[in-house]
Write a protein that holds these residues in place. Sequence first.
Motif, PDB file in Angstrom:
ATOM      1  N   GLU A  41      -4.001   4.525   5.345  1.00  0.00           N
ATOM      2  CA  GLU A  41      -3.479   3.513   4.411  1.00  0.00           C
ATOM      3  C   GLU A  41      -2.002   3.785   4.088  1.00  0.00           C
ATOM      4  OE1 GLU A  41      -4.856   0.849   3.165  1.00  0.00           O
ATOM      5  OE2 GLU A  41      -3.712   0.353   1.357  1.00  0.00           O
ATOM      6  N   ARG A  59      -0.047   1.484   6.987  1.00  0.00           N
ATOM      7  CA  ARG A  59       0.078   0.145   6.410  1.00  0.00           C
ATOM      8  C   ARG A  59       1.444  -0.008   5.727  1.00  0.00           C
ATOM      9  NH1 ARG A  59      -4.132  -3.451   5.251  1.00  0.00           N
ATOM     10  NH2 ARG A  59      -5.720  -1.832   5.447  1.00  0.00           N
ATOM     11  N   GLN A 119       1.891  -3.996   1.665  1.00  0.00           N
ATOM     12  CA  GLN A 119       0.495  -4.413   1.875  1.00  0.00           C
ATOM     13  C   GLN A 119      -0.518  -3.369   1.408  1.00  0.00           C
ATOM     14  OE1 GLN A 119       0.038  -5.476   6.019  1.00  0.00           O
ATOM     15  NE2 GLN A 119       1.897  -6.723   5.980  1.00  0.00           N
ATOM     16  N   GLN A 120      -0.018  -2.232   0.931  1.00  0.00           N
ATOM     17  CA  GLN A 120      -0.954  -1.180   0.531  1.00  0.00           C
ATOM     18  C   GLN A 120      -1.691  -1.555  -0.742  1.00  0.00           C
ATOM     19  OE1 GLN A 120       1.030   2.632   0.459  1.00  0.00           O
ATOM     20  NE2 GLN A 120       1.702   2.403   2.579  1.00  0.00           N
ATOM     21  N   MET A 121      -2.896  -1.004  -0.881  1.00  0.00           N
ATOM     22  CA  MET A 121      -3.716  -1.274  -2.057  1.00  0.00           C
ATOM     23  C   MET A 121      -4.035   0.066  -2.725  1.00  0.00           C
ATOM     24  SD  MET A 121      -7.232  -3.433  -2.072  1.00  0.00           S
ATOM     25  CE  MET A 121      -8.156  -3.655  -3.568  1.00  0.00           C
ATOM     26  N   TRP A 132      -7.621   0.938  -3.704  1.00  0.00           N
ATOM     27  CA  TRP A 132      -8.529   1.265  -2.590  1.00  0.00           C
ATOM     28  C   TRP A 132      -8.330   2.718  -2.165  1.00  0.00           C
ATOM     29  CZ3 TRP A 132      -8.306   2.956   2.417  1.00  0.00           C
ATOM     30  CH2 TRP A 132      -9.458   2.775   3.183  1.00  0.00           C
TER      31      TRP A 132
END
Length: 207
Positions: free
Chosen positions: A115, A119, A123-125, A128
Amino acid sequence: MLVLHYSPASPYVRKVMMVLHESGQVGAVSLAPAGGSPLDPAGMPTGLNPLGKIPALERPDGCTLYDSRVICRFLAEQNSAGAALYPAPPRLWEVLTLEATADGVMDAALAVRYELALRPAAQQMPAWAEGQWTKVTRSLDSIEARWTGHLAGPVTIGQIALGCALGYLDFRFADRPWRAGRPALTDWFARFSARPAMLATAPPDAG
Ligand SMILES: N[C@@H](CCC(=O)N[C@@H](CS)C(=O)NCC(=O)O)C(=O)O
Protein backbone atom coordinates in the motif's frame (compact mmCIF):
# COMPACT_ATOMS: atom_id res chain seq x y z
CA MET A 1 18.47 -30.56 -8.78
CA LEU A 2 15.76 -28.60 -7.00
CA VAL A 3 15.55 -24.92 -7.98
CA LEU A 4 14.23 -22.35 -5.52
CA HIS A 5 12.83 -19.17 -7.08
CA TYR A 6 14.03 -16.75 -4.54
CA SER A 7 14.62 -13.24 -3.22
CA PRO A 8 16.71 -12.57 -0.09
CA ALA A 9 14.23 -9.83 0.94
CA SER A 10 11.19 -12.14 1.12
CA PRO A 11 10.27 -13.41 4.60
CA TYR A 12 8.44 -16.39 3.04
CA VAL A 13 11.58 -17.34 1.12
CA ARG A 14 13.50 -16.96 4.36
CA LYS A 15 11.28 -19.63 5.95
CA VAL A 16 12.31 -22.05 3.21
CA MET A 17 15.97 -21.12 3.53
CA MET A 18 15.77 -21.59 7.30
CA VAL A 19 14.38 -25.10 6.84
CA LEU A 20 17.18 -25.88 4.40
CA HIS A 21 19.78 -24.67 6.91
CA GLU A 22 18.21 -26.30 9.96
CA SER A 23 17.94 -29.65 8.16
CA GLY A 24 21.36 -29.54 6.47
CA GLN A 25 20.04 -29.41 2.91
CA VAL A 26 21.38 -26.11 1.59
CA GLY A 27 23.49 -27.93 -1.00
CA ALA A 28 20.46 -29.74 -2.41
CA VAL A 29 18.87 -26.60 -3.87
CA SER A 30 20.08 -24.06 -6.41
CA LEU A 31 18.78 -20.50 -6.22
CA ALA A 32 17.11 -18.65 -9.11
CA PRO A 33 16.74 -14.93 -8.34
CA ALA A 34 13.25 -13.52 -8.82
CA GLY A 35 11.44 -10.35 -7.89
CA GLY A 36 8.34 -8.34 -8.61
CA SER A 37 4.93 -7.38 -7.35
CA PRO A 38 1.31 -7.55 -8.50
CA LEU A 39 2.06 -4.40 -10.52
CA ASP A 40 5.20 -5.83 -12.10
CA PRO A 41 5.17 -9.62 -12.32
CA ALA A 42 7.66 -9.87 -15.23
CA GLY A 43 10.47 -11.03 -12.92
CA MET A 44 8.32 -13.65 -11.23
CA PRO A 45 8.12 -17.35 -12.20
CA THR A 46 4.52 -17.03 -13.42
CA GLY A 47 4.88 -20.06 -15.70
CA LEU A 48 5.61 -22.20 -12.65
CA ASN A 49 3.39 -20.50 -10.08
CA PRO A 50 0.31 -18.90 -11.64
CA LEU A 51 -0.06 -16.75 -8.53
CA GLY A 52 3.18 -15.00 -9.52
CA LYS A 53 4.64 -15.34 -6.05
CA ILE A 54 7.85 -16.59 -4.49
CA PRO A 55 9.01 -18.89 -3.02
CA ALA A 56 8.42 -21.53 -5.69
CA LEU A 57 10.36 -24.79 -5.70
CA GLU A 58 10.90 -26.34 -9.10
CA ARG A 59 11.34 -30.09 -9.04
CA PRO A 60 13.00 -31.81 -12.02
CA ASP A 61 10.66 -34.78 -11.78
CA GLY A 62 7.46 -33.37 -10.36
CA CYS A 63 5.22 -30.36 -10.21
CA THR A 64 6.56 -27.06 -8.94
CA LEU A 65 5.67 -26.56 -5.29
CA TYR A 66 4.57 -23.19 -4.05
CA ASP A 67 3.52 -21.46 -0.93
CA SER A 68 6.14 -21.53 1.78
CA ARG A 69 4.03 -23.85 3.93
CA VAL A 70 3.96 -26.53 1.23
CA ILE A 71 7.65 -26.16 0.37
CA CYS A 72 8.79 -26.22 4.01
CA ARG A 73 6.77 -29.35 4.69
CA PHE A 74 8.12 -31.06 1.57
CA LEU A 75 11.73 -30.24 2.45
CA ALA A 76 11.25 -31.27 6.06
CA GLU A 77 10.13 -34.72 4.95
CA GLN A 78 13.47 -35.36 3.27
CA ASN A 79 15.38 -36.19 6.48
CA SER A 80 14.98 -36.64 10.23
CA ALA A 81 16.33 -33.19 11.15
CA GLY A 82 13.66 -31.68 8.93
CA ALA A 83 10.94 -33.98 10.26
CA ALA A 84 11.74 -32.81 13.81
CA LEU A 85 10.51 -29.33 12.85
CA TYR A 86 6.99 -30.81 12.77
CA PRO A 87 6.30 -32.61 16.08
CA ALA A 88 3.67 -35.33 16.31
CA PRO A 89 0.03 -34.47 17.06
CA PRO A 90 -1.47 -33.12 19.20
CA ARG A 91 1.42 -30.61 19.52
CA LEU A 92 1.56 -30.42 15.73
CA TRP A 93 -1.75 -28.55 15.55
CA GLU A 94 -0.46 -25.83 17.85
CA VAL A 95 2.82 -25.57 15.97
CA LEU A 96 0.96 -25.22 12.66
CA THR A 97 -1.34 -22.60 14.17
CA LEU A 98 1.68 -20.63 15.38
CA GLU A 99 3.09 -20.87 11.84
CA ALA A 100 -0.23 -19.66 10.42
CA THR A 101 -0.25 -16.74 12.85
CA ALA A 102 3.29 -15.74 11.92
CA ASP A 103 2.50 -16.10 8.21
CA GLY A 104 -0.53 -13.89 8.78
CA VAL A 105 1.72 -11.26 10.36
CA MET A 106 3.84 -11.35 7.21
CA ASP A 107 0.74 -11.15 4.99
CA ALA A 108 -0.58 -8.09 6.82
CA ALA A 109 2.83 -6.38 6.95
CA LEU A 110 3.39 -7.06 3.25
CA ALA A 111 -0.04 -5.61 2.48
CA VAL A 112 0.95 -2.43 4.32
CA ARG A 113 4.24 -2.30 2.44
CA TYR A 114 2.51 -2.69 -0.93
CA GLU A 115 0.00 0.00 0.00
CA LEU A 116 2.72 2.47 1.00
CA ALA A 117 5.36 1.58 -1.59
CA LEU A 118 3.25 0.79 -4.67
CA ARG A 119 0.08 2.86 -4.45
CA PRO A 120 0.35 6.55 -5.35
CA ALA A 121 0.08 8.69 -2.21
CA ALA A 122 -3.17 10.34 -3.31
CA GLN A 123 -4.85 6.94 -3.67
CA GLN A 124 -3.66 5.47 -0.38
CA MET A 125 -6.17 4.61 2.32
CA PRO A 126 -4.55 5.08 5.75
CA ALA A 127 -7.44 3.40 7.60
CA TRP A 128 -7.01 0.25 5.51
CA ALA A 129 -3.26 0.16 6.17
CA GLU A 130 -3.87 0.68 9.88
CA GLY A 131 -6.43 -2.13 9.85
CA GLN A 132 -3.74 -4.41 8.42
CA TRP A 133 -1.25 -3.18 11.00
CA THR A 134 -3.72 -3.97 13.77
CA LYS A 135 -3.59 -7.60 12.63
CA VAL A 136 0.17 -7.46 13.21
CA THR A 137 -0.03 -5.95 16.69
CA ARG A 138 -2.96 -8.12 17.81
CA SER A 139 -1.13 -11.26 16.69
CA LEU A 140 2.09 -10.28 18.47
CA ASP A 141 0.11 -9.51 21.64
CA SER A 142 -1.54 -12.92 21.42
CA ILE A 143 1.80 -14.69 21.00
CA GLU A 144 3.29 -12.69 23.90
CA ALA A 145 0.33 -13.62 26.14
CA ARG A 146 -0.33 -17.21 25.18
CA TRP A 147 2.36 -18.80 23.04
CA THR A 148 5.64 -18.29 24.83
CA GLY A 149 5.60 -21.92 26.04
CA HIS A 150 5.89 -22.94 22.40
CA LEU A 151 8.96 -20.81 21.95
CA ALA A 152 10.92 -22.55 24.69
CA GLY A 153 11.40 -26.05 23.28
CA PRO A 154 13.30 -27.43 20.27
CA VAL A 155 13.02 -25.45 17.05
CA THR A 156 9.78 -25.94 15.11
CA ILE A 157 8.32 -24.59 11.90
CA GLY A 158 6.20 -22.29 14.09
CA GLN A 159 9.32 -20.74 15.61
CA ILE A 160 10.95 -20.44 12.18
CA ALA A 161 7.93 -18.61 10.78
CA LEU A 162 7.81 -16.30 13.79
CA GLY A 163 11.53 -15.54 13.50
CA CYS A 164 11.04 -14.66 9.83
CA ALA A 165 8.00 -12.48 10.57
CA LEU A 166 9.79 -10.50 13.30
CA GLY A 167 12.87 -10.20 11.11
CA TYR A 168 10.67 -8.77 8.36
CA LEU A 169 9.20 -6.18 10.73
CA ASP A 170 12.72 -5.07 11.68
CA PHE A 171 13.73 -5.04 8.01
CA ARG A 172 10.83 -3.04 6.56
CA PHE A 173 9.16 -1.33 9.53
CA ALA A 174 11.91 0.03 11.74
CA ASP A 175 9.68 3.09 12.17
CA ARG A 176 7.01 0.95 13.86
CA PRO A 177 8.88 -0.68 16.77
CA TRP A 178 7.25 -3.93 17.91
CA ARG A 179 9.34 -4.74 21.03
CA ALA A 180 7.79 -2.23 23.48
CA GLY A 181 5.47 -4.04 25.91
CA ARG A 182 6.48 -7.47 24.60
CA PRO A 183 9.47 -8.54 26.75
CA ALA A 184 9.05 -12.29 26.20
CA LEU A 185 9.01 -11.96 22.41
CA THR A 186 11.91 -9.51 22.56
CA ASP A 187 14.06 -11.92 24.59
CA TRP A 188 13.12 -14.91 22.49
CA PHE A 189 13.87 -13.12 19.22
CA ALA A 190 17.26 -11.95 20.47
CA ARG A 191 18.20 -15.55 21.25
CA PHE A 192 16.62 -17.02 18.11
CA SER A 193 18.37 -14.44 15.92
CA ALA A 194 21.73 -15.84 17.01
CA ARG A 195 21.02 -19.22 15.41
CA PRO A 196 23.39 -19.87 12.50
CA ALA A 197 20.39 -20.40 10.20
CA MET A 198 19.01 -16.95 11.09
CA LEU A 199 22.40 -15.29 10.62
CA ALA A 200 22.86 -17.01 7.24
CA THR A 201 19.45 -15.89 5.97
CA ALA A 202 19.29 -12.29 7.20
CA PRO A 203 17.71 -9.92 4.66
CA PRO A 204 19.93 -7.40 2.88
CA ASP A 205 20.29 -3.90 4.31
CA ALA A 206 16.96 -2.10 3.93
CA GLY A 207 18.77 0.84 2.32
N1 LIG B 1 1.44 -17.40 1.09
C1 LIG B 1 2.63 -17.24 0.28
C2 LIG B 1 2.98 -15.76 0.17
C3 LIG B 1 4.16 -15.51 -0.77
C4 LIG B 1 4.30 -14.02 -1.13
O1 LIG B 1 3.35 -13.22 -0.99
N2 LIG B 1 5.49 -13.65 -1.57
C5 LIG B 1 5.73 -12.29 -2.01
C6 LIG B 1 7.19 -11.92 -1.86
S1 LIG B 1 7.55 -11.48 -0.18
C7 LIG B 1 5.40 -12.21 -3.49
O2 LIG B 1 5.76 -13.09 -4.23
N3 LIG B 1 4.73 -11.12 -3.93
C8 LIG B 1 4.41 -10.89 -5.30
C9 LIG B 1 2.95 -10.75 -5.55
O3 LIG B 1 2.13 -10.82 -4.61
O4 LIG B 1 2.59 -10.56 -6.71
C10 LIG B 1 3.77 -18.08 0.84
O5 LIG B 1 3.72 -18.39 2.05
O6 LIG B 1 4.68 -18.47 0.11
